[in-house]
Write a protein that holds these residues in place. Structure first.
Motif, mmCIF file in Angstrom:
data_model
loop_
_atom_site.group_PDB
_atom_site.id
_atom_site.type_symbol
_atom_site.label_atom_id
_atom_site.label_comp_id
_atom_site.label_asym_id
_atom_site.label_seq_id
_atom_site.Cartn_x
_atom_site.Cartn_y
_atom_site.Cartn_z
ATOM 1 N N ILE A 255 0.935 -1.200 -0.115
ATOM 2 C CA ILE A 255 -0.089 -0.024 0.000
ATOM 3 C C ILE A 255 1.010 1.279 0.113
ATOM 4 C CG2 ILE A 255 -1.663 1.477 1.259
ATOM 5 C CD1 ILE A 255 -2.898 -0.980 2.410
ATOM 6 N N VAL A 256 0.647 2.048 -0.973
ATOM 7 C CA VAL A 256 1.638 3.457 -1.114
ATOM 8 C C VAL A 256 0.733 4.417 -0.390
ATOM 9 C CG1 VAL A 256 2.332 5.342 -2.477
ATOM 10 C CG2 VAL A 256 2.371 2.742 -3.214
ATOM 11 N N GLY A 257 1.200 4.718 0.823
ATOM 12 C CA GLY A 257 0.447 5.901 1.531
ATOM 13 C C GLY A 257 1.197 6.150 2.774
ATOM 14 N N ASP A 258 0.753 7.196 3.686
ATOM 15 C CA ASP A 258 1.153 7.653 4.785
ATOM 16 C C ASP A 258 0.985 6.542 5.976
ATOM 17 O OD1 ASP A 258 2.279 9.082 7.239
ATOM 18 O OD2 ASP A 258 0.901 10.764 6.827
ATOM 19 N N VAL A 259 2.120 6.132 6.530
ATOM 20 C CA VAL A 259 2.057 5.058 7.619
ATOM 21 C C VAL A 259 1.010 5.569 8.796
ATOM 22 C CG1 VAL A 259 4.101 3.968 6.813
ATOM 23 C CG2 VAL A 259 4.059 5.910 8.686
ATOM 24 N N ASN A 260 1.191 6.756 9.259
ATOM 25 C CA ASN A 260 0.219 7.402 10.096
ATOM 26 C C ASN A 260 -1.285 7.143 9.941
ATOM 27 O OD1 ASN A 260 2.182 9.065 12.008
ATOM 28 N ND2 ASN A 260 2.861 9.590 10.168
ATOM 29 N N GLU A 261 -1.457 7.141 8.641
ATOM 30 C CA GLU A 261 -2.728 7.009 8.217
ATOM 31 C C GLU A 261 -3.241 5.221 8.006
ATOM 32 O OE1 GLU A 261 -6.166 8.436 4.867
ATOM 33 O OE2 GLU A 261 -3.924 8.848 4.686
#
Length: 352
Positions: A255-261
């Motif tokens: 998943i490409v995305g902000d780890v915080n999210e």
């Protein structure tokens, strides 16, 4: 020692400046790599000598640096190869008796993987697709292991990389580990430099090897030494904000995305809502066969110097060549990003 380090630093700056101004920099880059790595070895050797016997003790920073320094003269082109590159720029290239036209296919460090990157829908949709895929593969999240289980004995691990940001975000890693019934791990910088976890928690060729069933890499870009430490994992999951991170080419799911999210949503998706039952002794799961790769498209060229293959679809980020650029459209001053060979020393790939 300081003088040598300063000289090496300015050689690197000089090569970088040439690249930044789109000027030929192959020879200067080879010189900088060779000189800086040689100086690294010299300086660290002198540093250990200054520390005396205590510098050789396991756990000392200088002892770690001494062991690490040697690899700098070997990887990314050995210093012997750099000598060849430098000499070829100064003396010209010798005629070749034979030409290698076939290039051995280069597999990912972790072997053939599914490389499924979830892209449909929003972040919640992607997380749900990932959780469902893991369950379909046979991962049971109703059972779990202690977070402090030794990495080499763990059936599953949630690992943190630099991409998680501040130390407070380690709580996201622990929450996900609790939901997945996994142990906590990390990349080497997180344990050694940032010191978010003990040294015995970092995973990699120079650290702890993970051979279990599920490895979730959070904010880990995918350095070669780290990937070699997880190559025997049954399933690798990558979560990173950088879509070009090498970890995605070495993972089954991503998943490409902000780890915080992403991490809180994934923790919720894997949580069964009940306390974890003790996991039974680990049974190694069988890897799912990756899809058969499609035939190589026409238009690829191979370097006669090192076997590097130019792929138009990928371009060459090292030399600021955009994806989709055909070989004949490359500027005449373009050189091989691996060994510095000139464009004229490339031949059509045998697969083209």
């Amino acid at each position: 020692m300081a003088t040598k380090i300063r000289a090496a630093r300015f050689m690197v700056y000089s090569a970088a400046e040439l690249k930044e101004h789109h000027e030929p920099y192959g020879m200067e880059a080879a010189m900088a790599k060779k000189y800086a790595s040689d100086i690294c070895l010299e300086v660290v050797n002198e540093a250990l000598q200054i520390f005396g016997g205590s510098g050789f003790l396991k756990g000392m920073d200088v002892e770690r640096a001494y062991r690490d320094a040697k690899i700098c003269t070997i990887y990314e082109g050995t210093n012997e190869i750099q000598n060849v590159v430098i000499a070829s720029h100064i003396l010209g290239r010798a005629a070749r008796a034979t030409v290698k036209t076939e290039k051995k296919k280069k597999n990912p460090i972790t072997g053939n993987r599914k490389k499924i990157i979830f892209q449909e829908g929003g972040v919640e949709d992607k997380v749900q697709q990932l959780a469902e895929a893991l369950r379909q593969d046979g991962h049971d999240f109703s059972v779990g292991i202690d977070m402090d289980t030794p990495i080499m004995q763990a059936e599953r691990v949630v690992s943190a990389g630099r991409g998680i940001g501040s130390k407070e975000n380690m709580q996201l890693i622990r929450d996900l580990a609790a939901a997945a019934g996994a142990a906590v791990g990390s990349s080497r910088p997180v344990a050694e430099q940032l010191q978010y976890v003990p040294l015995n928690r970092y995973v990699g060729m120079s650290g702890q090897k993970f051979t279990g069933n599920l490895y979730i890499a959070c904010g880990i870009s995918g350095a070669g030494q780290h990937l070699k430490g997880i190559k025997d994992a049954t399933t690798i999951v990558a979560i990173n904000s950088n879509a070009n991170a090498p970890i995605f080419k070495n993972a089954d799911y991503g998943i490409v995305g902000d780890v915080n999210e992403v991490l809180p949503l994934l923790a919720a998706a894997l949580d069964t809502g009940e306390p974890k039952k003790p996991a039974p002794p680990m049974v190694k799961m069988k890897k799912t066969n990756a899809e058969v790769p499609t035939p190589a498209p026409v238009g690829r060229y191979v370097c006669m110097g090192c076997g590097y293959e130019y792929i138009p679809e990928n371009g060459d980020d090292e030399n600021d060549i955009a994806p989709g650029t055909k070989f004949r459209e490359l500027p005449e001053e373009w050189i091989c990003p691996e060994c510095g060979e000139e464009k004229q020393n490339f031949i059509p790939s045998s697969e083209s």
